[in-house]
Design an enzyme around this catalytic site. Structure first.
Site, PDB file in Angstrom:
ATOM      1  N   HIS A 189     -10.728   6.370  -2.673  1.00 29.16           N
ATOM      2  CA  HIS A 189     -12.021   5.727  -2.409  1.00 29.16           C
ATOM      3  C   HIS A 189     -13.159   6.745  -2.391  1.00 29.16           C
ATOM      4  O   HIS A 189     -14.337   6.368  -2.506  1.00 29.16           O
ATOM      5  CB  HIS A 189     -11.961   4.993  -1.059  1.00 29.16           C
ATOM      6  CG  HIS A 189     -12.850   3.797  -0.973  1.00 29.16           C
ATOM      7  ND1 HIS A 189     -13.924   3.583  -1.820  1.00 29.16           N
ATOM      8  CD2 HIS A 189     -12.831   2.721  -0.136  1.00 29.16           C
ATOM      9  CE1 HIS A 189     -14.523   2.466  -1.501  1.00 29.16           C
ATOM     10  NE2 HIS A 189     -13.886   1.910  -0.478  1.00 29.16           N
ATOM     11  N   ALA A 190     -12.850   8.015  -2.275  1.00 28.47           N
ATOM     12  CA  ALA A 190     -13.899   9.036  -2.273  1.00 28.47           C
ATOM     13  C   ALA A 190     -14.635   9.093  -3.606  1.00 28.47           C
ATOM     14  O   ALA A 190     -15.811   9.473  -3.646  1.00 28.47           O
ATOM     15  CB  ALA A 190     -13.301  10.410  -1.955  1.00 28.47           C
TER      16      ALA A 190
END
Length: 211
Positions: A189-190
């Site tokens: 998700h980064a």
């Protein structure tokens, strides 16, 4: 291959990256039923084998989007590779063993399939992880024995692995004659949001149609 480090002072995703690496490490996973009917017909007409042709399709989809080419250089800097290649598993049924190999991505499907065949011959005696991969790769594997509904790959490093992890399963033919195949993507998700996760599958469908 070229690596461009992100400037965290100007990179617009920097706050999100920091949040999902420092505060809440999070990986997203999704499985989608892909319609591969036309794709299978096209590669048969051209004499391509399915595995290298599908590797080329997902590699093309990955290379078309920046969020799927994020990674680290040798100094641990976060940045963007100009090109990434598939780090894929090749299974030997008689031995029930596999080897992990890399075939460098080529924008030409025909050229990539030829290079894949050469690599299969060149490294036919290798097993497991005998061949260390370059840094600009993403992970690919397949489960041709099962038409699954969901697949999730947990990577137990420090929770900062950024490259996509892509997996697909066995074909299934529906009552309408269409052939489908489960395709899964795991991504940190980064570097990506749900929108980017969903867009990958649309890109894969588009690249299959290009063949």
């Amino acid at each position: 291959m070229k690596f461009t480090p992100y400037d965290f002072n100007t990179w617009e995703r920097a706050p999100l990256f920091q949040h999902f690496v420092k505060d809440l490490r999070c990986v997203m996973s999704m499985t989608v039923e892909m319609n591969v009917t036309g794709f299978l017909q096209a590669i048969r007409q051209r004499g391509y084998k399915f595995y290298p042709a599908m590797l080329w399709v997902v590699s093309s989809a990955v290379n078309s989007r920046e969020e799927l080419r994020a990674g680290y250089d040798a100094q641990g800097n976060v940045g963007l590779w100009d090109m990434v290649s598939p780090y894929y598993a090749h299974f030997y049924p008689r031995e029930e063993r596999f080897v992990k190999l890399v075939t460098e991505y080529d924008p030409s499907c025909a050229a990539f399939c030829r290079a894949f065949s050469r690599d299969m011959e060149r490294y036919r005696d290798l097993r497991w992880f005998d061949l260390p991969p370059p840094p600009n790769v993403f992970d690919v594997s397949c489960l041709p024995w099962t038409h699954y509904q969901s697949f999730d790959m947990h990577i137990f490093d420090q929770g900062i692995y950024l490259a996509p992890v892509i997996t697909w399963g066995r074909f299934a033919e529906g009552a309408d004659g269409h052939i489908t195949m489960p395709l899964s993507l795991n991504i940190h998700h980064a570097v990506a949001d749900g929108y980017h996760l969903c867009r990958f599958f649309a890109d894969v469908q588009a690249w299959m149609e290009k063949i």
